[in-house]
Enzyme design. Structure first.
Site, PDB file in Angstrom:
ATOM      1  N   THR A   1       0.834  -1.212   0.000  1.00 19.05           N
ATOM      2  CA  THR A   1       0.000   0.000   0.000  1.00 19.05           C
ATOM      3  C   THR A   1       0.865   1.258   0.000  1.00 19.05           C
ATOM      4  O   THR A   1       2.025   1.218   0.359  1.00 19.05           O
ATOM      5  CB  THR A   1      -0.961   0.012   1.209  1.00 19.05           C
ATOM      6  N   PRO A   2       0.281   2.382  -0.428  1.00 21.47           N
ATOM      7  CA  PRO A   2       1.041   3.623  -0.514  1.00 21.47           C
ATOM      8  C   PRO A   2       1.221   4.286   0.852  1.00 21.47           C
ATOM      9  O   PRO A   2       0.322   4.248   1.685  1.00 21.47           O
ATOM     10  CB  PRO A   2       0.174   4.502  -1.419  1.00 21.47           C
TER      11      PRO A   2
ATOM     12  N   ILE B   1      18.230  -0.484   7.746  1.00 20.18           N
ATOM     13  CA  ILE B   1      19.133  -0.632   8.877  1.00 20.18           C
ATOM     14  C   ILE B   1      20.587  -0.503   8.385  1.00 20.18           C
ATOM     15  O   ILE B   1      21.478  -0.149   9.146  1.00 20.18           O
ATOM     16  CB  ILE B   1      18.858  -1.976   9.614  1.00 20.18           C
TER      17      ILE B   1
ATOM     18  N   GLY C   1     -32.265  29.427  -4.814  1.00 21.63           N
ATOM     19  CA  GLY C   1     -31.737  30.351  -5.820  1.00 21.63           C
ATOM     20  C   GLY C   1     -30.766  31.315  -5.171  1.00 21.63           C
ATOM     21  O   GLY C   1     -30.687  31.409  -3.940  1.00 21.63           O
ATOM     22  N   LEU C   2     -30.030  32.031  -5.996  1.00 19.63           N
ATOM     23  CA  LEU C   2     -29.016  32.950  -5.501  1.00 19.63           C
ATOM     24  C   LEU C   2     -29.639  34.057  -4.642  1.00 19.63           C
ATOM     25  O   LEU C   2     -30.832  34.346  -4.761  1.00 19.63           O
ATOM     26  CB  LEU C   2     -28.290  33.605  -6.679  1.00 19.63           C
ATOM     27  N   SER C   3     -28.814  34.678  -3.842  1.00 19.97           N
ATOM     28  CA  SER C   3     -29.257  35.850  -3.090  1.00 19.97           C
ATOM     29  C   SER C   3     -29.661  36.925  -4.099  1.00 19.97           C
ATOM     30  O   SER C   3     -28.952  37.174  -5.065  1.00 19.97           O
ATOM     31  CB  SER C   3     -28.110  36.351  -2.208  1.00 19.97           C
ATOM     32  N   GLY C   4     -30.833  37.529  -3.930  1.00 20.72           N
ATOM     33  CA  GLY C   4     -31.298  38.558  -4.856  1.00 20.72           C
ATOM     34  C   GLY C   4     -31.955  38.006  -6.109  1.00 20.72           C
ATOM     35  O   GLY C   4     -32.309  38.761  -7.010  1.00 20.72           O
TER      36      GLY C   4
ATOM     37  N   SER D   1     -30.269  27.872  -0.010  1.00 14.19           N
ATOM     38  CA  SER D   1     -30.008  26.417  -0.031  1.00 14.19           C
ATOM     39  C   SER D   1     -29.215  25.993  -1.263  1.00 14.19           C
ATOM     40  O   SER D   1     -29.742  25.344  -2.149  1.00 14.19           O
ATOM     41  CB  SER D   1     -31.305  25.613   0.095  1.00 14.19           C
TER      42      SER D   1
HETATM   43  N1  LIG Z   1      19.740   1.853   1.624  1.00 14.30           N
HETATM   44  C1  LIG Z   1      18.506   1.366   1.594  1.00 14.30           C
HETATM   45  N2  LIG Z   1      17.608   1.946   0.792  1.00 14.30           N
HETATM   46  C2  LIG Z   1      16.380   1.448   0.762  1.00 14.30           C
HETATM   47  C3  LIG Z   1      15.992   0.329   1.555  1.00 14.30           C
HETATM   48  N3  LIG Z   1      14.706   0.056   1.306  1.00 14.30           N
HETATM   49  C4  LIG Z   1      14.281   0.963   0.398  1.00 14.30           C
HETATM   50  N4  LIG Z   1      15.278   1.802   0.059  1.00 14.30           N
HETATM   51  C5  LIG Z   1      15.180   2.931  -0.878  1.00 14.30           C
HETATM   52  O1  LIG Z   1      14.174   3.822  -0.421  1.00 14.30           O
HETATM   53  C6  LIG Z   1      13.501   4.430  -1.510  1.00 14.30           C
HETATM   54  C7  LIG Z   1      12.008   4.294  -1.387  1.00 14.30           C
HETATM   55  O2  LIG Z   1      11.635   2.952  -1.503  1.00 14.30           O
HETATM   56  P1  LIG Z   1      10.162   2.464  -1.872  1.00 14.30           P
HETATM   57  O3  LIG Z   1      10.180   0.987  -1.745  1.00 14.30           O
HETATM   58  O4  LIG Z   1       9.691   3.027  -3.133  1.00 14.30           O
HETATM   59  O5  LIG Z   1       9.353   3.096  -0.656  1.00 14.30           O
HETATM   60  P2  LIG Z   1       7.793   2.897  -0.320  1.00 14.30           P
HETATM   61  O6  LIG Z   1       7.686   2.747   1.149  1.00 14.30           O
HETATM   62  O7  LIG Z   1       7.222   1.799  -1.112  1.00 14.30           O
HETATM   63  O8  LIG Z   1       7.207   4.308  -0.743  1.00 14.30           O
HETATM   64  P3  LIG Z   1       5.637   4.668  -1.023  1.00 14.30           P
HETATM   65  O9  LIG Z   1       4.994   3.436  -1.463  1.00 14.30           O
HETATM   66  O10 LIG Z   1       5.626   5.732  -2.027  1.00 14.30           O
HETATM   67  O11 LIG Z   1       5.097   5.113   0.303  1.00 14.30           O
HETATM   68  C8  LIG Z   1      14.045   3.773  -2.761  1.00 14.30           C
HETATM   69  O12 LIG Z   1      15.000   4.619  -3.316  1.00 14.30           O
HETATM   70  C9  LIG Z   1      14.698   2.502  -2.230  1.00 14.30           C
HETATM   71  O13 LIG Z   1      15.742   2.068  -3.045  1.00 14.30           O
HETATM   72  C10 LIG Z   1      16.981  -0.256   2.401  1.00 14.30           C
HETATM   73  O14 LIG Z   1      16.747  -1.214   3.130  1.00 14.30           O
HETATM   74  N5  LIG Z   1      18.218   0.316   2.385  1.00 14.30           N
HETATM   75 MG   LIG Z   2       5.594   1.795  -2.369  1.00 13.70          MG
END
Ligand SMILES: Nc1nc2c(ncn2[C@@H]2O[C@H](COP(=O)(O)OP(=O)(O)OP(=O)(O)O)[C@@H](O)[C@H]2O)c(=O)[nH]1
Ligand SMILES: [Mg+2]
Lengths: 628, 303
Positions: A111-112, A167, A467-470, A541
Site C-alpha cells: 500500500t502507498p 538498517i 436560488g441565488l441571493s437577490g 439552499s
Molecule cells: N539503503 C537502503 N535503501 C532502501 C531500503 N529500502 C528501500 N530503500 C530505498 O528507499 C527508496 C524508497 O523505496 P520504496 O520501496 O519506493 O518506498 P515505499 O515505502 O514503497 O514508498 P511509497 O509506497 O511511495 O510510500 C528507494 O529509493 C529505495 O531504493 C533499504 O533497506 N536500504
Molecule cells: Mg511503495
C-alpha cells in the site's frame, strides 16, 4: 516438516494436495512514504524466485539510473505497476502480489505511504490478517506510521510486524533499532494488537528477509519470512454465530425458490431452523443446493443456495440467522468512520450506506469526536476531513441487520457512498446498535396531518424555494402567500429573516453551520406541514445534498422544489443590499455565487426564470402550476 | 466439499468468485460476461454456472471476434455454447472487417486497437451494458495487480488508475452515472497455478490447443507461430514444419507464440509450469511492446 515434500513429477495428486492444503496468509505493507515498502515486497518476490526470466530482463533495463542493490535491480519496480508510480518513484494505489514458500501461500497488498492515498491503504488493510509496518531507521516513527497503525486497529488487523528498514543506512546499529521499537510499543499499546514482533531489515540488501543476517548478530529474533511462515492468525469463523447474507433470489421456475448467498460465519445444516433478521419470520432449511449436488451442511465462507421449507418473504439484503442468536436490527448505531473524500463529512448530510447486500439512505446524525492520529486522543469536531477518523452515530432510513464489527467484520463493516458523485466517501465499523430510536415508536394519533389539513380545507405541503441571493425568492414567495391567503388558505413563510434571528441565531456561516441551518428549517417545515399548513420556505439552499435532505425530512408531505434561476450577472447588477459588491471586495467570505458554489438543482419540480419575467408573472405561473 | 472445518484455498477462491458474480447479477441492469474462450474464460464460465444453479446464467456471454482466432477456439466456443445453453453474442468490428484489417499489413498494435479495443467498445455500447465481467487476474501483469475487483469506467470506457474507488472488505460500490460502466474481475485473486489446479480438480473442458500435439509452425524471431490457415503470409523460402507444441495463452493465432512442449495432459502442464522460468504473457506479442503498454491499453478500454 515431517512429511516429505512431493514434487509434481513424482506424485502430482499428493503435490497438489500439499499445495492446496497450505494455509494462506493475507498481509499488507504500510508505513510512511519512502520507508521501503515496495522495495521490501519486490525483494520478497525476487528472493522467493518468483521473478521470471522475461520479467527480470525488462526490470534490469528499467532499473538504470535508479537506486539499486547488489543485484542491479530497483525492487520497487516489481510492484509499482502504474506508469505514474514509476515516474514519481512512489506508490499511488495498492498492488496485490502472490507468492508462496513451501510452507505457506501469501497474498500481499503493497500500500502507498503518501498521506493523500490513505484510502488505498485502508483498502489493502480491510482484507488482511497481518500488517508489516515499515519504518525508515533514520527517520523513526512519523505521523503516517501512527495513522496507518490506527487504521489497522480500526479495521481489525490483529497482528503486526514492525519492520525497521534501511538498517544498513544506520550501520546496523542496535540502539537505533531498540529505541524505535520501544517508542512504537508504547504508542501501539492502546491499539490492542494481539501480536507485535519487530525485525531489523535492509530491503535493498536483503538482511533478515529470508534468513538471519550476520550483520545484525545482536538480533536474535526470527528473520521476516520464517516468522511470516509460522505465525498463527486464523480466526475461527465457523465457531461464530451463523450469518447468511442473501444476495440473490434464485427463481428459475415456479418449482424452485432458493436464496443464494454466502455463509458469513458459523455453519448451517439441513433441518436447522433459521430466522430472517428483519421480519423475524422462521423457517427450516430444507436443502442446501450447489451445482455439485446438495450438501448436508455449509460452513463460513461457502457460497451456496438455501431452500426453505415454507413460503416466507426473503429478498436481497436479508440476513438469515439462528433463532436466539440474531444480529442487531436497528435504524441507529454508533460507528467509527474513516473519511475518504476531499469534501468533508458533516453531521446532517445524507449518504447511501452499504453493509453486506443492504443498501439504504443514511445520515450522520452526530459527530461525537474526532481522533487525533498522533496522540490517539479524542476531541470535539464539527466535521471530518479527508483521512480523518471519527466516532459518529448513524441513522438509516429503515432498520438494517448488523453486528458489532469486533464480533463479525463481515456483518459490521460498511461504506458510505455520495449520492451525487457515487464516490465511496467513507468506510465505517459498527461499534454497537442504539436501541433508543427503535423503541420510540411514533405515536399515530387519530388526529393526523390529513385531518388537520382538511379542517383548513387544504393539502398541507412544503414549497421550497432555492436560488441565488437577490434572485427574487422572497418577493415571489410573498406574492404567492398573498394570493393563497386571499383564497382562504393557511400559509406560513420561513425565511432568513424570521429563522436566522431566532431559532438559528447560534449558527454562523461555515459549511457545517449551513447544513445544520437547513436541517432545522426542514424539520420545522415538516412540523408545520403536520399541523396542516402550506409552508413556503425561502432559503438560498445552495447544496443539492441539503435540498435532498429537506425533501427526505418532508417524508410523505408534498414537496415542491422551486428553482428561481436568475443569472449571476443579473443579481449582481440588482444587488439590492450591496452584498455582492462587498463579497467581491472580499469583505464577506463564503458568499454563494462568489466564493462559495451554488449547485444547480438536478431535478426541481419547477424552474422560474428570474431574469425574463416580473416577480408577479412568476408568482402567477407558480400559483397555477401548484394547483393548490 | 467441506474438508474438516476450513475451506481449502481453492474452495475459498471459488466461493469468493461466486459471491462477486452474484453481486454483479443483482446490482446491474445489463451485465455481460466477456468470453475469450481461453482457460480463464472457461473457469469463469464454470463459476457462473455454479453461481446461478439451478437457474441459468442471467446474462449473455460476449465474444469479440477479431477473425484471426484459432479455428479450434471458434469450434470449442460453439460447442460449449450449445452444451450449456447460454446466450452467446459474437461481435466483429464491421469497419475493420470491411477494410480487411489484419496484423500483417496493418501492424499488431493498429490491428489490436481496431479489432479488439474498438470492437469491444462498439459491442459494449451497442448492448448498453453497464457491467462487463472479465477473467483477468492480478498475477498476470503489473498494472492488473493494481486494479480493483469492481473497476470503474467512465462513459468512454476509460480506466483512471490514479483515482480508483476505495474497495473495503467485500462491500462493493456498484453505483454508476448514466453511460458509465463497471469492469468486474471475479478471479482477481487467482494465480495461474490456481487456475490450472482448479481446471484439473473440476475437470473443466478447455480448448485442445493448450495440450501438446504436432502442429504446423514457422519460427519468427524466436517465436513459434502456428500456421492455422492460409492467411498467414509466408516469407520466401519459409515453409511450415510440424513440431510438437502447445499454447500457454490463446488469442489471435498470428500474435500468439507456441511453446515447444510434450505436455499432453493437465498433470504434465502443471509440472511444466512449475519448472518454467518465463511468464505466461511472454507468448503474447502485443504485451511486450513496451513497459506500461498494458496500462495504456486498459486506459483506452482494452480488457
Ligand atoms: N539503503 C537502503 N535503501 C532502501 C531500503 N529500502 C528501500 N530503500 C530505498 O528507499 C527508496 C524508497 O523505496 P520504496 O520501496 O519506493 O518506498 P515505499 O515505502 O514503497 O514508498 P511509497 O509506497 O511511495 O510510500 C528507494 O529509493 C529505495 O531504493 C533499504 O533497506 N536500504
Ligand atoms: Mg511503495
Amino acid at each position: 516438516m515431517t512429511l516429505a515434500m512431493a514434487t509434481p513429477d513424482t506424485d502430482l495428486d499428493l503435490w497438489l494436495e500439499q499445495q492446496t492444503g497450505k494455509s494462506l496468509l493475507r498481509f499488507l505493507t504500510c508505513g510512511s512514504v519512502d520507508d521501503g515498502k515496495s522495495t521490501l515486497i519486490g525483494r520478497l518476490l525476487y528472493d522467493s524466485q518468483l521473478v521470471l526470466d522475461d520479467q527480470l530482463a525488462s526490470l534490469r533495463n528499467e532499473s538504470r539510473n535508479r537506486s539499486v542493490g547488489e543485484e542491479g535491480i530497483d525492487f520497487s519496480l516489481l510492484v509499482d505497476g502504474l506508469s505514474a508510480e514509476r515516474e514519481q518513484g512512489i506508490t499511488i494505489d495498492v498492488a496485490y502480489r502472490f507468492f508462496s514458500t513451501h510452507k505457506r501461500k501469501f497474498i500481499v497488498a503493497d500500500t502507498p505511504g503518501h498521506e493523500q492515498y490513505t484510502r488505498n491503504m485502508a483498502t489493502g488493510a480491510s482484507n488482511a490478517d497481518l500488517a508489516l509496518v515499515l519504518i525508515d531507521a533514520r527517520k523513526g516513527i512519523l505521523t503516517q506510521t501512527r495513522r496507518h497503525s490506527f487504521i489497522l486497529s480500526l479495521v481489525g488487523v490483529k497482528h503486526v510486524v514492525l519492520v525497521v528498514n534501511k538498517i544498513d543506512l544506520v550501520d546496523y546499529d542496535q540502539d537505533v533499532f531498540h529505541r524505535i521499537v520501544a517508542e512504537y510499543r508504547a504508542f501501539a499499546e492502546p491499539l490492542g494488537f494481539k501480536t507485535l514482533q519487530a525485525v531489523p531489515v535492509s530491503a535493498l540488501r536483503g538482511d533478515n528477509i529470508l534468513r538471519s543476517s550476520e550483520r545484525t548478530a545482536w538480533f536474535n529474533g526470527a528473520a521476516l519470512v520464517p516468522y511470516l511462515e509460522s505465525i498463527e492468525v486464523a480466526e475461527d469463523r465457523v465457531a461464530a454465530d451463523f450469518r447468511f447474507s442473501v444476495q440473490w433470489v434464485n427463481r428459475p421456475n415456479l418449482d424452485f425458490r432458493g436464496f443464494s448467498g454466502t455463509v458469513l460465519s458459523g455453519e448451517i445444516a439441513v433441518g436447522d431452523e433459521v430466522l430472517v433478521a428483519a421480519s423475524r419470520k422462521l423457517a427450516v432449511v430444507s436443502r442446501i443446493v450447489t451445482l455439485d449436488g446438495d450438501l448436508d451442511t455449509a460452513i463460513a465462507g461457502q457460497a451456496v443456495t438455501l431452500v426453505l421449507d415454507r413460503e416466507i418473504d426473503v429478498s436481497r439484503g436479508d440476513v438469515l440467522a439462528r433463532p436466539g442468536k440474531v444480529p442487531e436490527f436497528s435504524n441507529q448505531f454508533q460507528a467509527r468512520l474513516i473519511w475518504m473524500n476531499e469534501e468533508p463529512a458533516y453531521p446532517g448530510r445524507s449518504y447511501l450506506l452499504k453493509l453486506g447486500a443492504q443498501v439504504v439512505p443514511a445520515t450522520i446524525t452526530d459527530l461525537k469526536f474526532r481522533t487525533n492520529v498522533n496522540t490517539l486522543e479524542n476531541g470535539a469536531a464539527t466535521k471530518l476531513d479527508l483521512n480523518e477518523v471519527g466516532t459518529v452515530t448513524i441513522a438509516t432510513d429503515r432498520a438494517i441487520a448488523f453486528d458489532p464489527y469486533a464480533n463479525n467484520p463481515l456483518s459490521g463493516g460498511f461504506i458510505l457512498i455520495d449520492r451525487l458523485s457515487n464516490a465511496t466517501v467513507g468506510a465505517g465499523t459498527v461499534s454497537y446498535g442504539l436501541r433508543r430510536a427503535q423503541n420510540l415508536t411514533y405515536q399515530t394519533f387519530d388526529v393526523n396531518r390529513q385531518v388537520r389539513a382538511q379542517m383548513k380545507g387544504q393539502d398541507a405541503q412544503i414549497v421550497w424555494f432555492t436560488g441565488l441571493s437577490g434572485s427574487g425568492k422572497s418577493t415571489i414567495a410573498n406574492l404567492l402567500e398573498k394570493r393563497l391567503t386571499a383564497e382562504g388558505r393557511h400559509c406560513y413563510i420561513l425565511d432568513g429573516d424570521n429563522v436566522r434571528h431566532g431559532l438559528n441565531k447560534d449558527l454562523g456561516f461555515t459549511e457545517a453551520a449551513r447544513v445544520e441551518n437547513i436541517r432545522r428549517v426542514a424539520e420545522v417545515a415538516r412540523l408545520m406541514a403536520d399541523a396542516g399548513l402550506i409552508v413556503i420556505v425561502s432559503f438560498i439552499s445552495p447544496f443539492e445534498n441539503e435540498r435532498r435532505l429537506a425533501r427526505e425530512i418532508a417524508g410523505g408531505v408534498r414537496f415542491t422544489e422551486v428553482y428561481v434561476d436568475t443569472p449571476l450577472s443579473v443579481v449582481e447588477q440588482r444587488d439590492p443590499k450591496g452584498l455582492y459588491k462587498r463579497a467581491r471586495a472580499g469583505e464577506i467570505k463564503n458568499f454563494t455565487g462568489i466564493d462559495s458554489p451554488f449547485e444547480v438543482p438536478e431535478d426541481p419540480e419547477i424552474v422560474l426564470h428570474g431574469g425574463d419575467e416580473t416577480p408577479s408573472e412568476l408568482a402567477d405561473r407558480l400559483h397555477a402550476w401548484l394547483k393548490i | 466439499m467441506v474438508d474438516g472445518q476450513r475451506l481449502s484455498h481453492l474452495q475459498a477462491l471459488e466461493a469468493e468468485s461466486i459471491e462477486i458474480l452474484r453481486e454483479v447479477a443483482a446490482s446491474f441492469e445489463r451485465p455481460v460476461m466477456m468470453y475469450s474462450i481461453g482457460k480463464d474464460s472457461s473457469v469463469l464460465l464454470h463459476l457462473a454456472r455454479k453461481a446461478f444453479y439451478p437457474g441459468k446464467i442471467p446474462f449473455p456471454l460476449l465474444h469479440v471476434n477479431t477473425t484471426f482466432k484459432f479455428r479450434e477456439m471458434i469450434a470449442f466456443r460453439d460447442r460449449t455454447a450449445e452444451e450449456y445453453g447460454f446466450e452467446l453474442i459474437s461481435h466483429t468490428n464491421p469497419e475493420g472487417l470491411r477494410d480487411g484489417i489484419n496484423p500483417f499489413d496493418h501492424g499488431s498494435s493498429r490491428y489490436t486497437d481496431i479489432m479488439k479495443t474498438q470492437a469491444l467498445r462498439q459491442a459494449l455500447n451497442a448492448g448498453r451494458y453497464d457491467a462487463a465481467v472479465g477473467g483477468a487476474r492480478r498475477d498476470e501483469e503489473k498494472s492488473r495487480a493494481k486494479e480493483r475487483v469492481f473497476s470503474h469506467r467512465n462513459a468512454s470506457h476509460a480506466w483512471d488508475p490514479k483515482n480508483q474507488r476505495p474497495e473495503l472488505w467485500r462491500v462493493f460500490n456498484t453505483r454508476l452515472h448514466p453511460g458509465e460502466s463497471m469492469r468486474v474481475f471475479p478471479i482477481s485473486n487467482w494465480t495461474e497455478l490456481d487456475v490450472w489446479t482448479y481446471i484439473y480438480a473440476e475437470d473443466i473442458p478447455i480448448v485442445p490447443l493448450y495440450f501438446a500435439k504436432p502442429r504446423p509452425v514457422v519460427e519468427r524471431s524466436g517465436t513459434l507461430i502456428m500456421v492455422d490457415d492460409e492467411r498467414l503470409p509466408l516469407a520466401p523460402g519459409e515453409t511450415p514444419r510440424m513440431e510438437t507444441v502447445r499454447f500457454r495463452t490463446l488469442g489471435c493465432y498470428p500474435l500468439t507464440g507456441a511453446i515447444r512442449s510434450t505436455a499432453a495432459d493437465l498433470p504434465s502442464i502443471i509440472m511444466e509450469m512449475q519448472a518454467s522460468r518465463t511468464s505466461e504473457r511472454e507468448g503474447r506479442l502485443i504485451d511486450s511492446d513496451s513497459v506500461g503498454s498494458m496500462e495504456k491499453k486498459k486506459q483506452e478500454g482494452y480488457f
